[in-house]
Design a protein around this motif. Structure first.
Motif, PDB file in Angstrom:
ATOM      1  N   ARG A  92       0.834  -1.209   0.000  1.00 43.55           N
ATOM      2  CA  ARG A  92       0.000   0.000   0.000  1.00 43.55           C
ATOM      3  C   ARG A  92       0.864   1.254   0.000  1.00 43.55           C
ATOM      4  O   ARG A  92       0.559   2.234  -0.692  1.00 43.55           O
ATOM      5  N   ALA A  93       1.963   1.247   0.745  1.00 44.17           N
ATOM      6  CA  ALA A  93       2.861   2.402   0.779  1.00 44.17           C
ATOM      7  C   ALA A  93       3.494   2.614  -0.594  1.00 44.17           C
ATOM      8  O   ALA A  93       3.628   3.751  -1.060  1.00 44.17           O
ATOM      9  N   ARG A  94       3.887   1.517  -1.264  1.00 44.89           N
ATOM     10  CA  ARG A  94       4.475   1.618  -2.598  1.00 44.89           C
ATOM     11  C   ARG A  94       3.475   2.236  -3.581  1.00 44.89           C
ATOM     12  O   ARG A  94       3.814   3.114  -4.372  1.00 44.89           O
ATOM     13  N   ILE A  95       2.224   1.799  -3.482  1.00 43.61           N
ATOM     14  CA  ILE A  95       1.176   2.324  -4.372  1.00 43.61           C
ATOM     15  C   ILE A  95       0.913   3.802  -4.088  1.00 43.61           C
ATOM     16  O   ILE A  95       0.766   4.608  -5.021  1.00 43.61           O
ATOM     17  N   ARG A  96       0.899   4.195  -2.814  1.00 46.16           N
ATOM     18  CA  ARG A  96       0.702   5.609  -2.463  1.00 46.16           C
ATOM     19  C   ARG A  96       1.836   6.466  -3.028  1.00 46.16           C
ATOM     20  O   ARG A  96       1.604   7.551  -3.569  1.00 46.16           O
ATOM     21  N   ARG A 137       3.769  10.291  -7.053  1.00 45.82           N
ATOM     22  CA  ARG A 137       4.730  10.635  -8.098  1.00 45.82           C
ATOM     23  C   ARG A 137       4.016  10.942  -9.415  1.00 45.82           C
ATOM     24  O   ARG A 137       4.328  11.905 -10.104  1.00 45.82           O
ATOM     25  N   VAL A 138       2.987  10.151  -9.772  1.00 46.60           N
ATOM     26  CA  VAL A 138       2.233  10.376 -10.997  1.00 46.60           C
ATOM     27  C   VAL A 138       1.457  11.687 -10.916  1.00 46.60           C
ATOM     28  O   VAL A 138       1.408  12.461 -11.879  1.00 46.60           O
ATOM     29  N   LEU A 139       0.886  11.967  -9.763  1.00 49.28           N
ATOM     30  CA  LEU A 139       0.147  13.210  -9.568  1.00 49.28           C
ATOM     31  C   LEU A 139       1.058  14.408  -9.705  1.00 49.28           C
ATOM     32  O   LEU A 139       0.690  15.430 -10.320  1.00 49.28           O
ATOM     33  N   LEU A 140       2.264  14.318  -9.134  1.00 47.97           N
ATOM     34  CA  LEU A 140       3.213  15.417  -9.196  1.00 47.97           C
ATOM     35  C   LEU A 140       3.675  15.627 -10.633  1.00 47.97           C
ATOM     36  O   LEU A 140       3.837  16.783 -11.071  1.00 47.97           O
ATOM     37  N   ALA A 141       3.868  14.557 -11.378  1.00 46.33           N
ATOM     38  CA  ALA A 141       4.329  14.668 -12.771  1.00 46.33           C
ATOM     39  C   ALA A 141       3.241  15.255 -13.659  1.00 46.33           C
ATOM     40  O   ALA A 141       3.545  15.903 -14.666  1.00 46.33           O
ATOM     41  N   ALA A 142       1.988  15.054 -13.291  1.00 48.89           N
ATOM     42  CA  ALA A 142       0.880  15.547 -14.117  1.00 48.89           C
ATOM     43  C   ALA A 142       0.666  17.030 -13.955  1.00 48.89           C
ATOM     44  O   ALA A 142       0.031  17.667 -14.796  1.00 48.89           O
ATOM     45  N   ARG A 143       1.209  17.631 -12.952  1.00 46.03           N
ATOM     46  CA  ARG A 143       0.998  19.075 -12.720  1.00 46.03           C
ATOM     47  C   ARG A 143       1.788  19.884 -13.626  1.00 46.03           C
ATOM     48  O   ARG A 143       2.504  20.171 -14.246  1.00 46.03           O
TER      49      ARG A 143
END
Length: 79
Positions: A64-68, A73-79
């Motif tokens: 779960r920590a790996r998925i979070r 990381r994906v959210l930050l890259a999308a900004r």
């Protein structure tokens, strides 16, 4: 003293009855039977243990920590 009065006094001084003793004995016996049947069906080496359950929980927490982290990381890259 008449017999009626002394009978009530004897009942009042008796110890209370534990009505939960019977069900506890039944549940305990059933749990032991289920354990023995499971052990004979699965084998002693495949029986779930507290250690195995704890390790599975640790692995699930790590996943779960790996998925979070990946989601962040994906959210930050999308900004």
């Amino acid at each position: 003293m008449n017999a009626d009065t002394s009978g009530r006094e004897a009942m009042a001084s008796s110890t209370p009855v534990d009505i939960s003793a019977g069900p506890r004995a039944v549940v305990g016996t059933a749990a032991e039977l289920i354990y023995k049947v499971g052990r004979s069906v699965l084998g002693a080496e495949r029986m779930p243990t507290a250690r195995a359950n704890a390790w599975a929980a640790v692995c699930a927490d790590q996943e779960r920590a790996r998925i979070r982290e990946e989601d962040a990381r994906v959210l930050l890259a999308a900004r």
